[in-house]
Every structure is written in structure tokens, then in C-alpha cells.
Design a protein around this motif. Structure first.
Motif, short mmCIF file in Angstrom:
data_model
loop_
_atom_site.label_atom_id
_atom_site.label_comp_id
_atom_site.label_asym_id
_atom_site.label_seq_id
_atom_site.Cartn_x
_atom_site.Cartn_y
_atom_site.Cartn_z
N ASP A 1 1.86 24.99 4.35
CA ASP A 1 3.19 24.46 5.30
C ASP A 1 4.29 24.30 4.34
N TYR A 2 5.52 24.79 4.22
CA TYR A 2 6.23 23.78 2.91
C TYR A 2 6.96 23.34 3.72
N ASP A 3 7.70 24.53 5.04
CA ASP A 3 8.44 23.98 6.09
C ASP A 3 8.35 22.46 6.65
N ARG A 4 6.40 22.57 7.08
CA ARG A 4 6.23 21.05 7.75
C ARG A 4 6.28 20.21 6.23
N ARG B 1 9.62 18.78 7.20
CA ARG B 1 9.63 17.90 8.72
C ARG B 1 8.81 16.76 8.13
N VAL B 2 8.11 16.19 7.59
CA VAL B 2 7.29 15.69 7.32
C VAL B 2 8.03 14.24 6.28
N LEU B 3 8.96 14.73 5.15
CA LEU B 3 9.42 14.04 4.47
C LEU B 3 10.64 13.29 4.94
N ASP B 4 11.37 13.80 5.67
CA ASP B 4 12.83 13.34 7.00
C ASP B 4 11.94 12.30 7.52
N ARG B 5 11.31 12.71 8.21
CA ARG B 5 11.02 11.27 9.24
C ARG B 5 10.21 10.20 8.58
N SER B 6 9.85 10.47 7.63
CA SER B 6 9.67 9.79 6.79
C SER B 6 10.04 8.23 6.35
N VAL B 7 11.43 8.95 5.51
CA VAL B 7 12.72 8.25 5.30
C VAL B 7 13.89 7.84 6.65
N GLU C 1 4.63 2.80 0.91
CA GLU C 1 5.36 4.01 0.64
C GLU C 1 4.73 5.00 0.92
N VAL C 2 5.40 5.79 0.71
CA VAL C 2 3.79 7.32 1.35
C VAL C 2 4.99 8.22 0.15
N LYS C 3 3.89 9.29 0.04
CA LYS C 3 4.49 10.25 -1.24
C LYS C 3 3.41 11.46 -0.36
N PHE C 4 4.51 12.63 0.15
CA PHE C 4 3.97 14.23 0.66
C PHE C 4 5.12 15.10 -0.68
N ILE D 1 0.90 -1.33 -0.04
CA ILE D 1 0.02 -0.02 0.32
C ILE D 1 0.82 1.05 0.35
N GLY D 2 0.61 2.09 -0.15
CA GLY D 2 1.18 3.66 -1.04
C GLY D 2 0.47 4.40 -0.55
N VAL D 3 0.54 5.38 0.19
CA VAL D 3 -0.62 6.47 0.58
C VAL D 3 0.11 7.92 0.03
N SER D 4 -0.82 9.00 -0.13
CA SER D 4 0.02 9.72 -0.57
C SER D 4 -1.49 10.91 0.07
N ILE D 5 -0.77 11.92 1.19
CA ILE D 5 -1.99 12.82 1.50
C ILE D 5 -1.07 13.48 1.99
N TYR D 6 -1.73 15.04 2.21
CA TYR D 6 -2.15 16.06 2.85
C TYR D 6 -1.28 15.24 4.38
N PRO D 7 0.55 15.70 4.75
CA PRO D 7 0.29 15.23 6.36
C PRO D 7 0.04 15.95 7.13
N THR D 8 -0.24 15.82 8.69
CA THR D 8 0.31 16.28 10.10
C THR D 8 1.43 16.04 10.11
N GLU D 9 2.19 16.33 11.34
CA GLU D 9 3.19 15.85 11.77
C GLU D 9 3.90 14.63 11.61
N LYS D 10 2.27 13.78 12.58
CA LYS D 10 2.35 12.79 12.80
C LYS D 10 2.28 11.40 12.11
N THR D 11 1.66 11.77 10.74
CA THR D 11 0.77 11.17 9.57
C THR D 11 2.31 10.20 9.78
N PRO D 12 3.24 10.29 9.08
CA PRO D 12 3.89 9.66 8.65
C PRO D 12 4.11 8.19 10.08
#
Length: 322
Positions: free
Chosen positions: A212-215, A218-224, A191-194, A170-181
Motif C-alpha cells: 500500500d503506497y498511500d499507507r 501516511r506513516v512517513l508523515d506521522r513518523s516525522v 530513528e525509523v525508515k519506511f 536503535i533504528g528500525v526499518s520494517i513494513y509498517p501498520t498505521e500504528k507502527t511509528p
């Protein structure tokens, strides 16, 4: 002639007219992404390569369907024999499903808010996947935002819980909160796509002023950290006003994080209606930059299990379109 050169020109055109035998079973319809709200699209394949076309009876590119998926592509005075691919949902080999077909945000390049689609029920989504289960290898989920980012995340998490029943990646691509990953990882998502969408923070602020671009970074970094290098993706649209230098800087920052960029040619809809798609030369230049950055970071698009990089219909994808 190399496939990537042909595909770059096809993507720059973006559409085709479909003639010949009835082809309803080969037409995909989208509730999100570049083709949302259009007349449908088809995937044309030659060997192991594929390209997606929006259907437009006025297009200069013709796909003549001979029956049973066999088709010829007429382009620039040449005939390319191939076949139409039957979609699972949205794309071949996957059930790529939009949960909520509307959005409270109004990014300038996106026509989903103007469509005002509805939210699918969990039962409906399960039935959709079941109906194509015999011809898919993955499930991919995307969504607009019905009322709030947090509420949308909670609903998508419930959808994903049910979809684990099928035992498919399952792959998921949604607009994330900080805790989504973290929450998606706990459910076993592969897999995820933000999506950054714009190559620079200045462009992002102009295109998506409510987000929020900065978020996202942060979410991409946490996802990796959670999913691993090469299991995290991010759309970057080509044609929003970025320079080649802007694009390369964004690509290399993403690949440096361990994120695979998805370079998406601008679709001229919403506030960009009437503009032109990026040229073939621009797409090939971006492909070269993209290829080098992925190689330098040790990232391989051929390992993608889900979503856009696995499909490779809408974009030039290093490793898949050589």
C-alpha cells in the motif's frame, strides 16, 4: 578527483574481487537488502569515506588485502590505498540485524522471498549484539514478513524492548501498520525508515502490487511528527524505470515532509537479474538533485545515528560523500 565521482563509478560497478591475505573477519553477509543471499561483501574505506562491494571473483575491480585490514583498491588503472572495515553485523560500527529473513510479499526487485531465510530468536539477537558490543555505536533492525505485517510488527516490538538493555540508539526499518511509528516511538527508538522503494505510485504498483503506497506516505508523515525532521528515512531505488523528473519530484516531496531519502542503486537480482546497474552519470545527477533538496529543506545526513544514512556504504550520501 573528488570522492563522489570515484564512488559513483564504484557503485555503478557494484562488485570487487578480493585478493591477498585472508580477510574473513572483514567479510559481511546480508539476509536483507541489496546483498541478500550473495557471497558476502566488504567495506573499503579511504579516510572518512567508505564504499561497499559485493564480492565477485570475476569483477574488474580488485581489492588487495595486505593484512590487518590494510588494503589497496585497483580501479581504472589507479591505486587507491585504504583499509577494510570490520563489520559489526552487516555494516561497520553497527549491529544491523535482519529479524526475519523471509517474506510473504514478492516485490519484483527483491530476492529475499527466494532465499526463504528463518526468523531469529530474541535470545539469538541479544547474543549477536553482545558479541560486537565493544565496536558498535548503534543497533539497527530490519525484517521481512513471516506471516503478516501485524504479526511481524508485534515480534519486532518485542525484539526492540529487549534491545533497549544496551543503551544504544536503535533504528528500525520494517513494513509498517498505521500504528507502527507510535509503537516504536513509545519504546524509545531513535530513528525509523519506511521504504517507498519506487519513485512514483505507478511504479510502486508494478513493483510491489501487494503493498500500500498511500499507507507508506501516511506513516512517513506521522513518523516525522513523532521522531522529528531528519530522524525519518525512506529508500528510493534508482533504476526501476523512473525518469530524472520522477526521481526529483519524489525526493522533494520526501524532504518537504522532513524525511531524508536514501537513494539506492538498483541491484540486478530477482526479476531484474541480467539488467545493468544505474550508470555513474545517473548516480551523480541524482546526488546533485538530492543535495539541493536536502539543503533547501534544512536536512543534514551527518546527524543520522543509525541505519543506511549513518553507514553510507551502499549509496552516494550528500554531506558524507562530498
Amino acid at each position: 578527483m573528488q570522492w563522489k565521482d570515484v564512488k559513483a563509478r564504484l557503485l555503478a560497478a557494484g562488485s570487487a574481487r578480493l585478493t591477498g591475505e585472508p580477510a574473513d573477519t572483514f567479510i559481511a553477509r546480508s539476509a536483507a537488502g541489496p546483498g541478500a543471499g550473495g557471497k558476502g561483501s566488504v567495506f573499503f574505506a579511504m579516510g572518512g569515506h567508505r564504499v561497499k562491494f559485493a564480492l565477485d571473483p570475476a569483477s574488474g575491480i580488485e581489492i588487495a588485502h595486505r593484512g590487518n585490514g590494510v588494503a589497496d583498491l585497483y580501479f581504472e588503472g589507479q591505486i587507491f590505498p585504504g583499509r577494510l572495515l570490520e563489520p559489526g553485523f552487516h555494516c561497520p560500527d553497527q549491529a544491523f540485524i535482519t529479524v526475519t529473513g523471509s517474506c510473504i510479499f514478492r516485490c519484483r526487485y527483491c530476492n529475499v522471498p527466494g532465499i526463504g531465510g528463518r526468523r531469529k530468536t530474541i535470545e539469538e539477537i541479544m547474543d549477536m549484539v553482545e558479541s560486537v558490543r565493544h565496536r558498535i555505536h548503534a543497533i539497527s533492525i530490519t525484517s521481512g514478513v513471516l506471516s503478516s505485517i501485524g504479526e511481524e510488527e508485534a515480534y519486532v516490538l518485542e525484539v526492540v524492548k529487549h534491545l533497549t538493555f544496551f543503551g544504544l540508539p536503535i533504528g528500525v526499518s520494517i513494513y509498517p501498520t498505521e500504528k507502527t511509528p507510535d509503537r516504536l516511538h513509545q519504546l524509545g527508538v531513535a530513528e525509523v525508515k519506511f521504504n517507498l522503494e519506487a519513485a512514483t505510485p505507478e511504479l510502486f504498483e508494478r513493483m510491489c502490487p501487494e503493498l500500500d503506497y498511500d499507507r507508506l506516505w501516511r506513516v512517513l508523515d506521522r513518523s516525522v511528527e513523532l521522531f522529528g525532521r531528519g530522524r525519518v528515512f525512506s529508500n528510493v531505488i534508482i533504476g526501476l524505470g523512473e525518469t530524472d523528473e520522477d526521481l526529483e519530484a519524489c525526493i522533494r516531496t520526501l524532504t518537504g515532509y522532513g524525511v531524508i531519502p536514501v537513494l539506492r542503486p538498483l541491484n540486478p537480482v530477482a526479476e531484474f537479474s541480467g539488467t545493468t546497474r544505474p550508470s555513474a552519470d545517473r548516480l551523480k545527477k541524482a546526488f546533485t538533485i538530492h543535495s539541493r533538496a536536502l539543503a533547501d529543506a534544512g536536512l543534514d545526513t551527518r546527524q543520522a545515528l543509525t541505519m543506511c544514512t549513518n553507514c553510507a556504504g551502499c549509496d552516494l550520501v550528500p554531506g558524507r560523500d562530498e
